[in-house]
Design a protein around this motif. Structure first.
Motif, short mmCIF file in Angstrom:
data_model
loop_
_atom_site.label_atom_id
_atom_site.label_comp_id
_atom_site.label_asym_id
_atom_site.label_seq_id
_atom_site.Cartn_x
_atom_site.Cartn_y
_atom_site.Cartn_z
N GLN A 44 7.93 13.90 96.22
CA GLN A 44 8.72 14.14 97.43
C GLN A 44 10.20 14.18 97.07
N GLY A 45 10.90 15.20 97.60
CA GLY A 45 12.32 15.36 97.32
C GLY A 45 12.60 16.22 96.09
N TRP A 46 11.56 16.65 95.41
CA TRP A 46 11.72 17.48 94.20
C TRP A 46 11.38 18.92 94.53
N VAL A 47 12.25 19.84 94.12
CA VAL A 47 11.95 21.27 94.15
C VAL A 47 11.78 21.67 92.69
N VAL A 48 10.58 22.09 92.34
CA VAL A 48 10.23 22.37 90.95
C VAL A 48 10.34 23.87 90.67
N ILE A 49 11.07 24.21 89.62
CA ILE A 49 11.19 25.61 89.19
C ILE A 49 10.30 25.79 87.96
N ASP A 50 9.36 26.71 88.08
CA ASP A 50 8.40 27.01 87.03
C ASP A 50 8.83 28.28 86.32
N MET A 51 9.14 28.17 85.03
CA MET A 51 9.50 29.34 84.23
C MET A 51 8.24 29.82 83.52
N ASP A 52 8.01 31.13 83.55
CA ASP A 52 6.82 31.69 82.93
C ASP A 52 7.16 33.03 82.31
N ALA A 53 6.39 33.43 81.32
CA ALA A 53 6.58 34.72 80.66
C ALA A 53 5.22 35.42 80.55
N PRO A 54 4.74 36.02 81.64
CA PRO A 54 3.43 36.68 81.60
C PRO A 54 3.51 38.03 80.88
N ILE A 55 2.38 38.46 80.36
CA ILE A 55 2.31 39.78 79.76
C ILE A 55 1.77 40.76 80.80
N LYS A 70 -0.25 40.03 71.59
CA LYS A 70 -1.70 40.12 71.77
C LYS A 70 -2.22 41.51 71.40
N LYS A 71 -1.37 42.31 70.80
CA LYS A 71 -1.70 43.65 70.34
C LYS A 71 -2.01 44.61 71.49
N SER A 72 -1.43 44.34 72.64
CA SER A 72 -1.49 45.27 73.76
C SER A 72 -0.13 45.97 73.85
N PHE A 73 0.09 46.72 74.90
CA PHE A 73 1.31 47.50 75.03
C PHE A 73 1.85 47.26 76.43
N GLY A 74 3.08 46.80 76.57
CA GLY A 74 3.60 46.56 77.91
C GLY A 74 4.90 45.80 77.94
N PHE A 75 5.02 44.93 78.95
CA PHE A 75 6.23 44.15 79.21
C PHE A 75 5.91 42.67 79.09
N HIS A 76 6.94 41.87 78.87
CA HIS A 76 6.82 40.41 78.79
C HIS A 76 7.98 39.80 79.59
N PRO A 77 7.96 39.95 80.93
CA PRO A 77 9.10 39.48 81.73
C PRO A 77 9.22 37.96 81.72
N LEU A 78 10.42 37.49 81.94
CA LEU A 78 10.69 36.07 82.11
C LEU A 78 10.88 35.84 83.60
N ALA A 79 10.06 34.98 84.18
CA ALA A 79 10.07 34.78 85.63
C ALA A 79 10.38 33.33 85.99
N ALA A 80 11.04 33.15 87.12
CA ALA A 80 11.31 31.81 87.67
C ALA A 80 10.66 31.75 89.05
N TRP A 81 9.79 30.76 89.25
CA TRP A 81 9.07 30.59 90.50
C TRP A 81 9.39 29.22 91.08
N CYS A 82 9.49 29.12 92.40
CA CYS A 82 9.57 27.82 93.06
C CYS A 82 8.12 27.34 93.19
N ALA A 83 7.77 26.32 92.44
CA ALA A 83 6.38 25.84 92.45
C ALA A 83 5.98 25.30 93.81
N ASN A 84 6.92 24.77 94.57
CA ASN A 84 6.61 24.21 95.89
C ASN A 84 6.12 25.29 96.85
N SER A 85 6.86 26.39 96.93
CA SER A 85 6.55 27.43 97.91
C SER A 85 5.89 28.66 97.31
N ARG A 86 5.71 28.66 95.98
CA ARG A 86 5.14 29.80 95.24
C ARG A 86 5.98 31.06 95.41
N GLU A 87 7.26 30.88 95.63
CA GLU A 87 8.20 31.97 95.85
C GLU A 87 8.80 32.41 94.52
#
Length: 112
Positions: A44-55, A70-87
């Motif tokens: 309670q009182g914590w807003v958690v920011i989840d950093m992820d780098a999905p392929i 992984k020997k595929s072809f594409g992008f590897h973005p760096l994303a920041a999500w609010c874990a509380n609201s999934r935003e």
């Protein structure tokens, strides 16, 4: 300031305006604000920011794609999500061969 900087400021202000409206409404939910429970402890009182780098694979040659570790072809973005609201708070589009834990990208991301 250039047009690009002014556009980014306008986007940030619009997101902030939405959060100022929506987040107080979340407190009115029957369960209150979306506090996280981790390992049985309520943060309670914590807003958690989840950093992820999905392929994200790409079926054809597009700007910025590259071979992934992984020997595929594409992008590897760096994303920041609010874990509380999934935003999704922000995302940095990167080539598929970008590292997931590369400090340089985190510093670049923080300054944008």
């Amino acid at each position: 300031m250039g047009e690009e900087v002014l556009r980014k400021i306008a986007q940030a202000r619009a997101r902030a305006r939405v959060r100022r409206h929506v987040w107080p409404l979340l407190h009115l939910r029957p369960g209150g604000f979306l506090w996280l429970t981790i390992a049985g402890k309520r943060l309670q009182g914590w807003v958690v920011i989840d950093m992820d780098a999905p392929i994200i694979t790409a079926a054809s040659k597009k700007q910025g794609v590259a071979a992934t570790w992984k020997k595929s072809f594409g992008f590897h973005p760096l994303a920041a999500w609010c874990a509380n609201s999934r935003e999704c708070l922000a995302m940095l589009l990167r080539a598929g061969n970008a590292g997931s834990n590369t400090v340089g990208y985190h510093i670049e991301y923080r300054s944008t």
